[in-house]
Enzyme design. Structure first.
Site, PDB file in Angstrom:
ATOM      1  CG  PHE A 172      -0.204   0.069   2.541  1.00 45.08           C
ATOM      2  CD1 PHE A 172       0.076   1.284   3.163  1.00 45.08           C
ATOM      3  CD2 PHE A 172       0.211  -1.093   3.172  1.00 45.08           C
ATOM      4  CE1 PHE A 172       0.756   1.335   4.369  1.00 45.08           C
ATOM      5  CE2 PHE A 172       0.877  -1.063   4.384  1.00 45.08           C
ATOM      6  CZ  PHE A 172       1.158   0.154   4.988  1.00 45.08           C
ATOM      7  CB  CYS A 173       1.788   3.900  -1.646  1.00 44.04           C
ATOM      8  SG  CYS A 173       0.874   3.831  -3.205  1.00 44.04           S
ATOM      9  CB  THR A 174      -0.151   8.414  -0.204  1.00 43.19           C
ATOM     10  OG1 THR A 174       1.029   8.419   0.585  1.00 43.19           O
ATOM     11  CG2 THR A 174      -1.093   9.496   0.290  1.00 43.19           C
TER      12      THR A 174
END
Length: 310
Positions: free
Chosen positions: A180-182
């Protein structure tokens, strides 16, 4: 989400799509944004478009309509938040070689990337004992919030991610990775890279943390802390309202009120996270910049390049 008093819509978007004429797209896009009084940044590159901009509801809707009227961006998706003040100082459209810089040639998320997992299924996916939950953001982001039991590589930039994978991850051992990331864009490249290195099962959170927070009740959420964002808000909480952090100009690390009472904190110059790592040249440069910021404030002006997304 309580939107009382919010005057600005903040729109984040990206799309990996072949843009051989990306240079020719810059001026018309910049002109349209300025006409609409939008502020923020768009990146254009041969591999696509990436950007975060802010403005009125009418203006943000208009720029999305403008982009989607072009066949290559017809299915463009975006995420929204709201802000009391505009988190950007000016409008920029930059030309780059990558819309998210990894520095590895041949990585093409359009052709091959990880399987997307919707927020509604994310909790179940990351709760599986055989799944490595991987936070592909940088240290200053993961320090203030992440999913429970996630592994944070502690990188300073996304360009360090391939080296981290080579040193610490093994396709034979890490057979199932959920990343996951922003907002999702770094996962597109990170998952494509992992697949190119022989990792077989790679999934990624659709729309990133911001999409998860928007769609998930706090009572059932597996997210702890706040989410760093690359604009003047610094971070947002679970309700996507502006969070409780300021930001160090020198190292970008979010700062708590306790950080700002430290003897190592000098506004615009250093903080407890970077005080011992700055060179004399950096201190001099940051001090001069801070002096210019203060002079601008005395004149009642905003100093371009002040606190914000840098």
């Amino acid at each position: 989400m309580n939107t009382s008093g919010n005057r600005f819509i903040v729109v984040a978007l990206y799309k990996f799509v072949s843009l051989p004429d990306f240079r020719a797209l810059r001026q018309p896009l910049l002109a349209r944004c300025r006409t609409l009084a939008l502020k923020g940044t768009f990146l254009l590159a041969p591999e696509g478009i990436n950007g975060t901009i802010a403005g009125s509801r009418e203006a943000t809707d208009a720029i999305l309509d403008y982009l989607r009227a072009q066949p290559r961006f017809a299915d463009l998706t975006h995420k929204e938040a709201q802000a009391h003040e505009c988190p950007f100082h000016r409008m920029k459209v930059k030309l780059k070689q990558e819309i998210v810089a990894m520095g590895v040639k041949g990585i093409d998320p359009e052709r091959r990337r990880g399987r997307h997992v919707e927020p509604a299924q994310w909790n179940e996916v990351i709760s599986q004992p055989d799944t490595l939950v991987l936070d592909v953001r940088n240290r200053y982001e993961s320090d203030i919030g992440s999913f429970r039991n996630a592994l944070a590589p502690q990188t300073q930039t996304f360009r360090e991610f391939p080296a981290y994978v080579e040193k610490h991850l093994d396709p034979a051992t890490h057979t199932r990775i959920a990343m996951f990331c922003t907002g999702g864009i770094r996962c597109e490249k990170a998952s494509a890279y992992l697949l190119s290195q022989g990792f077989e099962e790679v999934v990624q959170l659709q729309g990133g943390i911001l999409n998860y927070l928007q769609q998930t009740d706090k009572e059932t959420s597996l997210w702890d802390g706040e989410c760093f964002v690359f604009d003047g808000r610094v971070a947002v909480n679970h309700e996507l309202a502006e969070g409780g952090y300021e930001q160090c100009f020198a190292c970008r690390h979010p700062l708590t009120k306790a950080d700002m009472t430290s003897a190592q904190y000098q506004p615009g110059v250093s903080c407890p996270h970077c005080h011992d790592h700055l060179t004399p040249q950096q201190r001099q440069r940051f001090s001069e910049r801070q002096r210019q910021v203060q002079l601008a404030e005395r004149r009642g002006e905003k100093h371009i390049g002040g606190s914000g997304n840098g």
